[in-house]
Write an enzyme that holds these catalytic residues in place. Structure first.
Site, PDB file in Angstrom:
ATOM      1  N   GLY A 100       0.803  -1.219   0.000  1.00 36.33           N
ATOM      2  CA  GLY A 100       0.000   0.000   0.000  1.00 36.33           C
ATOM      3  C   GLY A 100       0.835   1.267   0.000  1.00 36.33           C
ATOM      4  N   ARG A 127       6.758  22.537  -0.446  1.00 36.32           N
ATOM      5  CA  ARG A 127       6.891  23.610   0.537  1.00 36.32           C
ATOM      6  C   ARG A 127       5.489  24.058   0.939  1.00 36.32           C
ATOM      7  NH1 ARG A 127      10.574  25.567  -3.402  1.00 36.32           N
ATOM      8  NH2 ARG A 127       9.011  27.111  -3.998  1.00 36.32           N
ATOM      9  N   HIS A 130       7.051  18.636   3.278  1.00 34.34           N
ATOM     10  CA  HIS A 130       7.588  17.587   2.414  1.00 34.34           C
ATOM     11  C   HIS A 130       6.814  16.291   2.681  1.00 34.34           C
ATOM     12  CE1 HIS A 130      10.318  14.604   0.723  1.00 34.34           C
ATOM     13  NE2 HIS A 130      10.899  15.590   0.043  1.00 34.34           N
ATOM     14  N   ASN A 132       7.575  13.152   2.667  1.00 38.04           N
ATOM     15  CA  ASN A 132       8.265  12.169   3.507  1.00 38.04           C
ATOM     16  C   ASN A 132       8.777  12.769   4.807  1.00 38.04           C
ATOM     17  OD1 ASN A 132       8.864  11.410   0.452  1.00 38.04           O
ATOM     18  ND2 ASN A 132       8.792   9.505   1.616  1.00 38.04           N
ATOM     19  N   SER A 140       5.963   4.445   8.745  1.00 36.89           N
ATOM     20  CA  SER A 140       6.249   3.643   7.556  1.00 36.89           C
ATOM     21  C   SER A 140       4.906   3.220   6.984  1.00 36.89           C
ATOM     22  CB  SER A 140       7.067   2.402   7.929  1.00 36.89           C
ATOM     23  OG  SER A 140       7.054   1.443   6.889  1.00 36.89           O
ATOM     24  N   THR A 188     -38.911 -30.065   7.087  1.00 37.79           N
ATOM     25  CA  THR A 188     -37.526 -30.535   7.117  1.00 37.79           C
ATOM     26  C   THR A 188     -37.280 -31.331   5.846  1.00 37.79           C
ATOM     27  OG1 THR A 188     -38.142 -32.538   8.344  1.00 37.79           O
ATOM     28  CG2 THR A 188     -37.482 -30.624   9.644  1.00 37.79           C
ATOM     29  N   HIS A 189     -36.086 -31.216   5.269  1.00 32.52           N
ATOM     30  CA  HIS A 189     -35.783 -31.825   3.965  1.00 32.52           C
ATOM     31  C   HIS A 189     -36.746 -31.324   2.887  1.00 32.52           C
ATOM     32  CE1 HIS A 189     -33.055 -34.831   5.833  1.00 32.52           C
ATOM     33  NE2 HIS A 189     -33.922 -34.769   6.835  1.00 32.52           N
ATOM     34  N   SER A 319     -41.410  -8.974 -14.410  1.00 34.88           N
ATOM     35  CA  SER A 319     -41.087  -9.643 -15.671  1.00 34.88           C
ATOM     36  C   SER A 319     -41.343  -8.714 -16.844  1.00 34.88           C
ATOM     37  CB  SER A 319     -41.926 -10.915 -15.824  1.00 34.88           C
ATOM     38  OG  SER A 319     -41.742 -11.494 -17.099  1.00 34.88           O
ATOM     39  N   VAL A 326     -44.720 -10.546  -9.875  1.00 39.47           N
ATOM     40  CA  VAL A 326     -43.933  -9.849  -8.851  1.00 39.47           C
ATOM     41  C   VAL A 326     -42.935 -10.844  -8.272  1.00 39.47           C
ATOM     42  CG1 VAL A 326     -43.981  -8.650  -6.646  1.00 39.47           C
ATOM     43  CG2 VAL A 326     -45.815  -8.265  -8.315  1.00 39.47           C
TER      44      VAL A 326
END
EC number: 4.2.1.2
Length: 465
Positions: A100, A127, A130, A132, A140, A188-189, A319, A326
């Site tokens: 990054g 100016r 700076h 860095n 860092s 269920t199932h 559609s 709907v």
């Protein structure tokens, strides 16, 4: 005529930059070298970096490493970035250096040029600030970029996703309470099962989401431990004493969140386990939301030839060829978002495992997917709540019709007449098109009076109430 340009210089040499751009040489090199895809570094991450720059400047000022004017300029520029008004000056792709670094320098360069504008200096002059020497002082990319991911994700969770999730849970709770009197057939199932209350079915959705919110809150706490102050590898080289603690305290004061330096800076810089964990909890939430969306669209299928137990709001035509249709569009959108987030988690898990030695070089990918995943789930939860749950109703007549016709009510006879006789009654009723009562009476296995005592759907749905 081409776009007006200015020339800036870095350690490699000169590079042409658009004359009006607030970024500088390193950002421009990244634009030139990494024209990959359309995914940009999220604004939330940029704003978090700007906030961190403000905090570092304040602490550097207290240690005499920056003067009052420099601190004030960084403060004002950082604030301008956080308003979003400068977002167009952060154009970099996610697909860049894995640390990054170029995005960190993008922020440094924009702050430098905002300060230059305020001070009457030329863009790119460096100016009075700076990029860095002043803006990146005591930092860092290796510590501030992952810290910014932590901060952005933590604030997103705290301020956006978790509050929206709580509203969604409250909406489900209201339905669970309102529908406690509705007895329906369980499945269920995908086959008929014994009865339960519709309110209890909805309460399962509610409490699964509550569990998800709990674990997201736990993950949020882990995000508060930051790698700030570790600089390049975790040792804190080129920082003043107690810099990590002071910067985190400054950040906590500004955000209201309890950010702290991690106990082991080497650990949180070499690996991003807290970010991987947070993404995993987003996946868990996505899995729950996806099953809820699928349950709702299954229960609402119809209107004439499906289950039709739930009635969904008609938000838009469904559609282009079938008039009057709907569709459960909010469920479908939620399902797509959740599927996307599940895929994002796989990418983040692989990225988290991809680091070597003192550094992971998948940071932009991790940050992008985590922040985008939070945003997607928050938006999807809001739309789902407002455009589906609020207007969703139960078709009481349809539900009662299914209960009356269900053969699985025979389960209540099992303790009285045994499994095999109860099974024979159900099979007889189904084969010959009889009601359960008619088949039971023909079997001679139970009296009419006892049948009515045992086959009580409400009692079966709440056997211990």
């Amino acid at each position: 005529m081409g776009q007006p340009m200015r020339q800036e210089h870095d350690s490699i040499g000169g590079v042409d930059v658009p004359a009006a751009a607030l970024w500088g040489a390193q950002t421009q090199r990244s634009l030139n070298n990494f024209a990959i895809g359309h995914q940009k570094i999220p604004a939330e991450l940029i704003h978090a970096l700007a906030r961190i720059k403000q905090c570092c400047a304040a602490v550097n000022g207290r240690h005499g490493l920056l003067n009052d004017q420099q601190v004030a300029l960084i403060e004002r520029a950082g604030q301008a970035i956080q308003t979003g008004q400068q977002d167009d000056h952060f154009p970099l792709s996610v697909w860049q250096t894995g640390s990054g670094t170029q995005t960190n320098m993008n922020v440094n360069e924009v702050i430098s040029n905002l300060a230059a504008q305020e001070s009457g200096e030329n863009l790119g002059s460096h100016r009075p600030l700076h990029p860095n020497d002043h803006i990146n002082r005591s930092q860092s990319t290796n510590d501030v970029f992952p810290a910014a991911i932590h901060v952005a994700a933590a604030l997103q969770l705290q301020q956006e996703l978790l509050p929206e999730l709580k509203r969604l849970i409250a909406s489900l709770d209201a339905k669970a309470v309102a529908w406690q009197d509705i007895i329906k057939i369980g499945r269920t199932h995908l086959q008929d099962a014994v009865p339960l209350r519709l309110g209890d079915e909805v309460s399962a959705w509610r409490d699964r989401l509550s569990d998800g919110a709990h674990w997201l809150t736990t993950a949020h706490q882990d995000l508060l431990a930051l790698p700030l102050g570790g600089t390049a590898v975790g040792s804190g080289l080129n920082t003043p004493d107690r810099f990590a603690h002071e910067v985190c305290a400054e950040l906590a004061s500004r955000t209201g969140s309890d950010f702290q330096p991690a106990d082991n800076l080497f650990a949180v810089m070499a690996g991003h386990d807290s970010l991987v964990q947070t993404m995993a909890q987003l996946r868990r939430l996505a899995v729950t939301l996806l099953t809820i969306a699928n349950d709702i669209r299954l229960l609402a299928c119809g209107p004439r030839a499906g289950l039709g137990e739930l009635l969904l709001p008609a938000n838009e035509p469904g559609s282009s060829i079938m008039p009057g249709k709907v569709n459960p569009t909010q469920c479908e959108a939620m399902a797509m978002v959740c599927t996307q987030v599940i895929g994002m988690d796989a990418a983040v898990a692989a990225a988290g495992a991809g680091g070597h030695l003192q550094m992971n070089v998948y940071k932009p990918l991790i940050g992008y997917n985590l922040i985008e995943g939070i945003r997607l789930l928050q938006d999807a939860c809001r739309c789902f709540r407002l455009n589906l749950l609020t207007g969703m109703e139960a078709d009481r007549d349809r539900i009662a019709f299914y209960v009356e016709r269900s053969l699985m009510l025979v389960t209540a006879l099992t303790p009285e007449i045994g499994y095999e006789k109860a099974c024979a009654i159900a099979q007889h009723a189904h084969r010959d098109g009889l009601t359960l009562r008619e088949a039971a009476m023909q079997s001679g296995a139970i009296t009419d009076e006892r049948f009515d005592q045992l086959i009580d759907p409400a009692a079966m749905a709440s056997p211990h109430r």
